[in-house]
Scaffold this motif. Structure first.
Motif, PDB file in Angstrom:
ATOM      1  N   VAL A 194       0.839  -1.198   0.000  1.00 21.07           N
ATOM      2  CA  VAL A 194       0.000   0.000   0.000  1.00 21.07           C
ATOM      3  C   VAL A 194       0.875   1.250   0.000  1.00 21.07           C
ATOM      4  O   VAL A 194       0.469   2.317  -0.460  1.00 21.07           O
ATOM      5  CB  VAL A 194      -0.929  -0.049   1.235  1.00 21.07           C
ATOM      6  CG1 VAL A 194      -1.592   1.285   1.498  1.00 21.07           C
ATOM      7  CG2 VAL A 194      -1.967  -1.139   1.074  1.00 21.07           C
ATOM      8  N   TYR A 195       2.103   1.127   0.486  1.00 20.56           N
ATOM      9  CA  TYR A 195       2.981   2.295   0.603  1.00 20.56           C
ATOM     10  C   TYR A 195       3.436   2.820  -0.741  1.00 20.56           C
ATOM     11  O   TYR A 195       4.090   3.855  -0.817  1.00 20.56           O
ATOM     12  CB  TYR A 195       4.195   1.961   1.471  1.00 20.56           C
ATOM     13  CG  TYR A 195       3.845   1.604   2.910  1.00 20.56           C
ATOM     14  CD1 TYR A 195       4.727   0.889   3.690  1.00 20.56           C
ATOM     15  CD2 TYR A 195       2.631   1.991   3.477  1.00 20.56           C
ATOM     16  CE1 TYR A 195       4.422   0.563   5.004  1.00 20.56           C
ATOM     17  CE2 TYR A 195       2.315   1.661   4.781  1.00 20.56           C
ATOM     18  CZ  TYR A 195       3.205   0.953   5.547  1.00 20.56           C
ATOM     19  OH  TYR A 195       2.903   0.639   6.839  1.00 20.56           O
ATOM     20  N   LEU A 196       3.120   2.093  -1.826  1.00 19.65           N
ATOM     21  CA  LEU A 196       3.454   2.597  -3.155  1.00 19.65           C
ATOM     22  C   LEU A 196       2.662   3.851  -3.488  1.00 19.65           C
ATOM     23  O   LEU A 196       2.987   4.556  -4.445  1.00 19.65           O
ATOM     24  CB  LEU A 196       3.205   1.515  -4.205  1.00 19.65           C
ATOM     25  CG  LEU A 196       4.237   0.380  -4.172  1.00 19.65           C
ATOM     26  CD1 LEU A 196       3.743  -0.813  -4.965  1.00 19.65           C
ATOM     27  CD2 LEU A 196       5.564   0.880  -4.747  1.00 19.65           C
ATOM     28  N   LEU A 197       1.632   4.118  -2.717  1.00 22.89           N
ATOM     29  CA  LEU A 197       0.876   5.349  -2.925  1.00 22.89           C
ATOM     30  C   LEU A 197       1.722   6.513  -2.434  1.00 22.89           C
ATOM     31  O   LEU A 197       2.069   6.586  -1.257  1.00 22.89           O
ATOM     32  CB  LEU A 197      -0.438   5.284  -2.139  1.00 22.89           C
ATOM     33  CG  LEU A 197      -1.439   6.396  -2.433  1.00 22.89           C
ATOM     34  CD1 LEU A 197      -1.986   6.268  -3.841  1.00 22.89           C
ATOM     35  CD2 LEU A 197      -2.576   6.351  -1.423  1.00 22.89           C
ATOM     36  N   GLU A 198       2.050   7.424  -3.341  1.00 18.83           N
ATOM     37  CA  GLU A 198       3.021   8.460  -3.000  1.00 18.83           C
ATOM     38  C   GLU A 198       2.389   9.744  -2.508  1.00 18.83           C
ATOM     39  O   GLU A 198       3.096  10.713  -2.229  1.00 18.83           O
ATOM     40  CB  GLU A 198       3.892   8.753  -4.233  1.00 18.83           C
ATOM     41  CG  GLU A 198       4.790   7.556  -4.559  1.00 18.83           C
ATOM     42  CD  GLU A 198       5.525   7.724  -5.880  1.00 18.83           C
ATOM     43  OE1 GLU A 198       6.419   6.918  -6.161  1.00 18.83           O
ATOM     44  OE2 GLU A 198       5.203   8.673  -6.631  1.00 18.83           O
ATOM     45  N   ASP A 199       1.077   9.759  -2.386  1.00 18.01           N
ATOM     46  CA  ASP A 199       0.385  10.995  -2.016  1.00 18.01           C
ATOM     47  C   ASP A 199       0.781  11.491  -0.627  1.00 18.01           C
ATOM     48  O   ASP A 199       1.242  10.723   0.223  1.00 18.01           O
ATOM     49  CB  ASP A 199      -1.125  10.769  -2.054  1.00 18.01           C
ATOM     50  CG  ASP A 199      -1.576  10.325  -3.433  1.00 18.01           C
ATOM     51  OD1 ASP A 199      -2.791  10.370  -3.693  1.00 18.01           O
ATOM     52  OD2 ASP A 199      -0.733   9.925  -4.254  1.00 18.01           O
ATOM     53  N   ALA A 200       0.524  12.743  -0.379  1.00 19.54           N
ATOM     54  CA  ALA A 200       0.927  13.383   0.871  1.00 19.54           C
ATOM     55  C   ALA A 200      -0.190  13.343   1.902  1.00 19.54           C
ATOM     56  O   ALA A 200      -1.364  13.522   1.580  1.00 19.54           O
ATOM     57  CB  ALA A 200       1.314  14.833   0.590  1.00 19.54           C
ATOM     58  N   PHE A 201       0.190  13.099   3.152  1.00 16.91           N
ATOM     59  CA  PHE A 201      -0.738  13.125   4.283  1.00 16.91           C
ATOM     60  C   PHE A 201      -0.189  14.100   5.319  1.00 16.91           C
ATOM     61  O   PHE A 201       0.987  14.456   5.288  1.00 16.91           O
ATOM     62  CB  PHE A 201      -0.820  11.740   4.929  1.00 16.91           C
ATOM     63  CG  PHE A 201      -1.455  10.689   4.070  1.00 16.91           C
ATOM     64  CD1 PHE A 201      -0.786  10.160   2.974  1.00 16.91           C
ATOM     65  CD2 PHE A 201      -2.726  10.217   4.348  1.00 16.91           C
ATOM     66  CE1 PHE A 201      -1.360   9.193   2.173  1.00 16.91           C
ATOM     67  CE2 PHE A 201      -3.309   9.234   3.566  1.00 16.91           C
ATOM     68  CZ  PHE A 201      -2.630   8.727   2.475  1.00 16.91           C
ATOM     69  N   SER A 202      -1.050  14.456   6.274  1.00 17.63           N
ATOM     70  CA  SER A 202      -0.521  15.192   7.431  1.00 17.63           C
ATOM     71  C   SER A 202      -1.189  14.650   8.682  1.00 17.63           C
ATOM     72  O   SER A 202      -2.332  14.193   8.636  1.00 17.63           O
ATOM     73  CB  SER A 202      -0.760  16.698   7.278  1.00 17.63           C
ATOM     74  OG  SER A 202      -2.151  16.953   7.271  1.00 17.63           O
ATOM     75  N   ASP A 203      -0.467  14.692   9.801  1.00 15.21           N
ATOM     76  CA  ASP A 203      -1.012  14.059  11.000  1.00 15.21           C
ATOM     77  C   ASP A 203      -1.669  15.073  11.929  1.00 15.21           C
ATOM     78  O   ASP A 203      -1.841  16.237  11.559  1.00 15.21           O
ATOM     79  CB  ASP A 203       0.082  13.248  11.709  1.00 15.21           C
ATOM     80  CG  ASP A 203       1.152  14.148  12.327  1.00 15.21           C
ATOM     81  OD1 ASP A 203       2.208  13.601  12.723  1.00 15.21           O
ATOM     82  OD2 ASP A 203       0.952  15.381  12.418  1.00 15.21           O
ATOM     83  N   GLN A 204      -1.977  14.628  13.164  1.00 12.29           N
ATOM     84  CA  GLN A 204      -2.761  15.478  14.061  1.00 12.29           C
ATOM     85  C   GLN A 204      -1.957  16.652  14.602  1.00 12.29           C
ATOM     86  O   GLN A 204      -2.508  17.528  15.266  1.00 12.29           O
ATOM     87  CB  GLN A 204      -3.350  14.660  15.235  1.00 12.29           C
ATOM     88  CG  GLN A 204      -2.324  14.077  16.202  1.00 12.29           C
ATOM     89  CD  GLN A 204      -1.963  12.637  15.841  1.00 12.29           C
ATOM     90  OE1 GLN A 204      -1.814  12.296  14.665  1.00 12.29           O
ATOM     91  NE2 GLN A 204      -1.824  11.789  16.858  1.00 12.29           N
ATOM     92  N   SER A 205      -0.647  16.666  14.320  1.00 16.36           N
ATOM     93  CA  SER A 205       0.110  17.864  14.704  1.00 16.36           C
ATOM     94  C   SER A 205       0.452  18.693  13.478  1.00 16.36           C
ATOM     95  O   SER A 205       1.234  19.635  13.557  1.00 16.36           O
ATOM     96  CB  SER A 205       1.380  17.455  15.448  1.00 16.36           C
ATOM     97  OG  SER A 205       2.201  16.694  14.581  1.00 16.36           O
ATOM     98  N   GLY A 206      -0.084  18.342  12.352  1.00 16.83           N
ATOM     99  CA  GLY A 206       0.140  19.105  11.130  1.00 16.83           C
ATOM    100  C   GLY A 206       1.371  18.679  10.367  1.00 16.83           C
ATOM    101  O   GLY A 206       1.707  19.239   9.323  1.00 16.83           O
ATOM    102  N   LYS A 207       2.098  17.678  10.850  1.00 16.66           N
ATOM    103  CA  LYS A 207       3.353  17.283  10.208  1.00 16.66           C
ATOM    104  C   LYS A 207       3.033  16.469   8.943  1.00 16.66           C
ATOM    105  O   LYS A 207       2.287  15.494   8.993  1.00 16.66           O
ATOM    106  CB  LYS A 207       4.177  16.429  11.183  1.00 16.66           C
ATOM    107  CG  LYS A 207       5.579  16.103  10.662  1.00 16.66           C
ATOM    108  CD  LYS A 207       6.473  15.596  11.776  1.00 16.66           C
ATOM    109  CE  LYS A 207       6.429  14.138  11.895  1.00 16.66           C
ATOM    110  NZ  LYS A 207       7.002  13.135  11.261  1.00 16.66           N
ATOM    111  N   PRO A 208       3.630  16.858   7.811  1.00 18.90           N
ATOM    112  CA  PRO A 208       3.374  16.086   6.590  1.00 18.90           C
ATOM    113  C   PRO A 208       4.143  14.770   6.592  1.00 18.90           C
ATOM    114  O   PRO A 208       5.225  14.671   7.180  1.00 18.90           O
ATOM    115  CB  PRO A 208       3.890  17.009   5.470  1.00 18.90           C
ATOM    116  CG  PRO A 208       4.877  17.907   6.130  1.00 18.90           C
ATOM    117  CD  PRO A 208       4.515  18.013   7.574  1.00 18.90           C
TER     118      PRO A 208
END
Lengths: 262, 195, 503
Positions: free
Chosen positions: B31-45
């Motif tokens: 699943v990690y082949l998905l290269e899209d960007a996320f951000s967590d609950q502290s705003g860190k991408p």
């Protein structure tokens, strides 16, 4: 001088649109065959553009040349199952079983999405697709006409052993779109939103825990077998699946018309 | 002069690929082949590939969900509690929001606080709408936005191994974990720590 | 050890009941008790599977897999493929069938009550549609349909325990269900009772279905599905085993005289109920609706849409036996017809075939009796006047009476009378001559002139002429007299005349 160049800039998106073969569709309220509890079956579709024809092998070949990570053999199996483009002779050679003007098939939802994003477009939603597909040559909504249904059902009855016809052979509908029926199944952006039970006879039997907040989905207009089969087909698929009869075309929000470069 | 040369050497060293850090390619079913960007609950991408190396329990939810989503958190907590402290250290828990429009970073942080979710192990993430659809497809989660902002969605806990491959899933929710799923989690942790 | 005790516990009540199946109304309780294994509360659950998993033998219609012969529950693996195939439904007429196992009906599955079935449904990659399966023998949601929704090129697996014995329909339940079934997606699964079914010489698999096409019956070419006709329940074809030729001609079912035959008959529908009948046979036993009880001596049995029945009979006499849906226009105008050819020695005591073909005269038979008795009397030499008069009367009617009328009065100016006619005084020979040779031209009778044509009646025999004239002379107040057969013969021999012209 400035006005002329502004005019020219306006023309460019139009020319590009003509190239890719986009048809503008008006929005509207429309009765969907998927009657969810919260909508009562009435869906509002915003105006959108839809490609006139499904994506062909030639167009898809151009895409994989420019985006090699989507070539057969290189696209990871999590995005496209092993039968991805299986009938192409090679990763960059469609070959005799996939002529340039035939619709591209054996493409997964992820691949179709990637193609559309590369055109700065997207896959149509189910509602947009259903809205467009309701039309025939003279009417925006021909679904109550038994002849419309019979024509579509006739295609569903033909097994897929025969070679696919080329795109663009069937007459355009009222919006100028061709081949929404009678050629291939087409991916939609939200096929996974069709929360349909695998057993069609469960209508109105809410298995509450299966789908959180499950509203019963009943398929309105049970007589409209043509659409029921399409829903059954799409809801059976996962994003990495491909079949020999499944292709796609792209949609996009209408481009703004005032002097913006594409 | 001397300082500059050392700086150049330092730069060269940094530029050289360091063996060991060079990633072997992800397996084709990760699943990690998905290269899209996320951000967590502290705003860190972050990207999904950064979670490689630790098995993950992944689910999708949204913060205004009143019915099943609290159960999803409870279920993940149930899995955690059933592990030994050593095992717990090596498991990541990732919850991805279905509703990035309304689940902004502050909202995610608020939920993490309310449910006392340890940020060293729990990640509440948001991403763009298109990516949500892709992640859901990769995890086998089905969802549909309702007119009133709620979502119909299937509910599952998905276990990813340290390479990001889906190795187990369960639709049985609740604080008492599905025994088969729990066994799979333990097995994944054992494999990860031995490699 | 426990299992042996259990086996004995099952055997004793069955033995006491006289082998269970022969008298279905007795020993039901003991059979039910025996059906539950020790420790299991679910009726029909005979315990966990034993031994190595078995790959089920599936057969194409009309063949049936052999009896399982098992005495303990087993794990059975079934692999069933879904294919969409163009096949002939009638000569020169093709249809796109959606099939289980490439045939309509689909493959026959045979398991034993208590078996654990691991079911694999494989949808061929060439299929356009997703498919699933609902087996009526499954206890569980959708009969398996919810767990087997399979996209083209994929395979689904689920497991069920066969808790109930019986003959069950299976069919596809993907939206739109009616269309999937109308296209041929149905078949039968037999769950044998624990003690098995009694052995028979022949077993056959027959399944009826209704088909809906936009084309007319037997219109050649490809026949597309007609949804409106399906909704209206107005089929174009009603067929056994998916085509008009499936069980006729070279494909007819075959058996020999003196054999026991069991037919597993299903009705896939989607709409019609079947009135199943075999012309020339009586079903000794019918396990109606495919259940546990049977009826005896049945001519025609109802098979519901989505249902089945087991019929059993013995063949006694050779010939072609026609299987029909006794809603007859379906059999003769829509194709619901199959043949079983039985060969072997005749048995004339049971069925003789046509013995006599004789004429049947209807009403005339009674009235010509006096003619027969007069003939007999002539032969015997005992002919009386009375005999002749009676015979003459019978012959007069319908031959002479047409013109001269039954009362002998004739028609004024057209046909001369015979009653009290002065013409009769001309003597026997003259009268015989008139009858044999006819009379035309002017003639005066009783003072009246006539000028007509009486055709010659030379087709009448000597007897008949003699009797008719005798009757005439002795009726309506005439003075009497008698004409003998040889007088007629003499006149006949002595005159030339044209070939007889009868009325």
């Amino acid at each position: 001088m400035r006005r002329t160049s502004a005019l020219l800039l306006c023309l460019v998106p139009v020319l590009a649109g003509a190239d890719a073969g986009w048809a503008p569709l008006p929005g509207g309220e429309f009765r969907s065959v998927l009657r969810y509890e919260d909508t009562g079956g009435v869906v509002k579709v915003a105006p959108f553009d839809l490609q006139r024809r499904p994506v062909t092998n030639a167009e898809y070949l151009a895409f994989v040349k420019r985006h090699p990570q989507w070539q057969r053999g290189r696209a990871p199996v999590v995005f496209a199952e092993p039968r991805y483009l299986e009938r192409w002779t090679g990763p960059l050679q469609p070959g005799p079983l996939a002529t340039p003007a035939q619709p591209v098939v054996q493409v997964s939802w992820f691949a179709a999405q990637a193609y559309c994003e590369a055109q700065e477009a997207r896959l149509p939603t189910w509602s947009e697709w259903e809205f467009a597909a309701a039309a025939d040559a003279t009417r925006a909504d021909a679904r109550s006409d038994p002849a419309w249904r019979e024509r579509i059902l006739a295609w569903y009855s033909v097994p897929s052993g025969r070679p696919l016809p080329e795109v663009g052979r069937s007459p355009a509908d009222l919006h100028g779109v061709q081949d929404l029926h009678g050629l291939v199944w087409e991916w939609v952006e939200d096929h996974s939103a069709m929360l349909v039970s695998g057993d069609n006879r469960d209508q109105g039997d809410p298995d509450q825990m299966r789908f959180c907040g499950a509203g019963a989905l009943s398929m309105d207009d049970r007589e409209n077998y043509a659409v029921l089969m399409r829903v059954a087909m799409l809801s059976a698929l996962e994003g990495r699946d491909t079949t020999r009869n499944l292709g796609f075309r792209c949609a996009r929000d209408p481009l703004p018309t005032k002097g913006k470069t594409p | 002069m001397m300082a500059l040369r050392w700086r150049l050497v330092a730069l060269l060293l940094l530029a050289l690929p360091v063996p060991g850090l060079a990633a072997t390619p992800l397996p084709g079913d990760s699943v990690y082949l998905l290269e899209d960007a996320f951000s967590d609950q502290s705003g860190k991408p972050f990207t999904l590939a950064e979670r490689r190396g630790k098995p993950q329990v992944v689910a999708m939810f949204y913060t205004s969900c009143r019915y099943v989503c609290p159960l999803i958190v409870d279920s993940a907590k149930g899995v955690e509690h059933a592990l030994s402290p050593a095992e717990r250290e090596h498991l990541g828990i990732l919850l991805v929001s279905l509703d990035p429009m309304r689940d902004d970073t502050a909202q995610l942080a608020s939920v993490a606080r309310k449910r006392k979710l340890d940020p060293s192990r729990w990640t509440l993430a948001r991403t763009e709408a298109g990516t949500v659809r892709r992640v859901a497809a990769l995890l086998g989660v089905r969802y549909r936005a309702l007119a009133d902002g709620e979502f119909n969605h299937s509910s599952a806990l998905v276990l990813l191994d340290s390479e990001g491959r889906v190795v187990a899933r369960t639709e049985r929710l609740g604080p008492v974990p599905d025994p088969a799923f729990l066994a799979a989690v333990k097995a994944a942790l054992a494999t990860a720590s031995s490699s | 050890m426990k299992r042996h005790l259990l086996a004995i516990a099952i055997a004793i009540p069955l033995a006491l009941a006289g082998c269970g199946r022969d008298n279905p109304n007795a020993a039901m309780d003991s059979r039910d008790a025996a059906k539950t294994s020790a420790g299991s509360a679910t009726p029909g659950d005979l315990g966990p599977p034993q031994g190595e998993p078995i790959n089920a033998i599936l057969t194409s219609p009309p063949m049936v897999p052999p009896a399982t012969g098992r005495t303990a529950p087993a794990k059975v693996i079934v692999n069933l493929e879904v294919k969409e195939v163009d096949m002939e439904m009638s000569q020169g007429v093709t249809y796109t069938f959606w099939t289980f196992g490439g045939t309509v009906p689909g493959s026959f599955i045979r398991v034993r009550q208590g078996d654990t079935v691991e079911f694999h449904l494989n949808n061929h990659p060439d299929s356009k549609m997703p498919h699933n399966i609902d087996l009526h023998g499954v206890t569980g949601p959708g009969g398996g349909a919810a767990s087997t929704f399979t996209a083209p090129g994929h395979s689904s697996q689920f497991t069920f325990k066969a808790l109930n014995a019986g003959l069950y329909v299976y069919h596809c339940a993907t939206a739109p269900v009616g269309m999937h079934v109308a296209n041929g997606m149905y078949g039968l699964i037999l769950v044998e009772p624990p003690e098995g079914l009694p052995a028979v010489d022949r077993e056959f698999y027959v399944m009826q279905g209704d088909f809906y096409t936009t084309t007319k019956y037997r219109e050649k070419g490809h026949a597309p599905f007609d949804m409106q006709r399906a909704i209206d329940e107005n089929p174009t074809y009603v067929l056994f085993n998916g085509s008009e030729g499936a069980l006729t001609g070279d494909n007819a079912l075959k058996a020999n005289v003196g054999e026991s035959v069991r037919m597993y008959v299903g009705n896939g529908g989607p709409n019609l109920i079947s009135s199943f009948h075999v012309i020339g046979e009586i079903f000794d036993k019918v396990w109606f609706e495919g259940g546990t009880k049977y009826q005896e001596n049945v001519q025609t049995t109802l098979i519901p849409a989505g249902g089945a029945a087991i019929t059993e009979f013995r063949t006694e006499v050779p010939g072609s036996y026609v299987l029909v849906d006794h809603s007859l226009f379906r059999a003769f105008n829509k194709g619901a017809l199959a043949i079983m050819k039985v060969e072997g020695p005749e048995n004339l005591e049971i069925y003789s075939g046509k013995e006599v073909d004789s004429t049947y005269l209807g009403d005339k038979a009674a009235s010509l009796a006096p003619v027969a008795s007069a003939a007999a009397a002539t032969v015997a030499g005992t002919l009386t006047l009375d005999d002749q008069v009676k015979a003459g009367q019978a012959l007069f009617a319908g031959t002479c009476s047409t013109c001269h009328q039954a009362d002998g009065k004739g028609m004024a100016g057209v046909f001369p009378p015979l009653a009290q006619s002065d013409y009769l005084a001309k003597g026997n020979d003259a009268l015989i001559g008139v009858v044999l040779n006819g009379l035309s031209g002017p003639v005066t009778v009783n003072g009246q002139d006539y000028n007509s044509v009486m055709p010659p009646m030379s087709q009448l025999t000597d007897d008949e002429v003699a009797n008719i004239l005798t009757y005439t002379l002795n009726s309506w107040g005439n003075s009497g007299g008698r004409v003998a057969k040889d007088e007629v013969a003499k006149v006949r021999a002595g005159t030339e005349r044209s070939e007889g012209a009868a009325h």
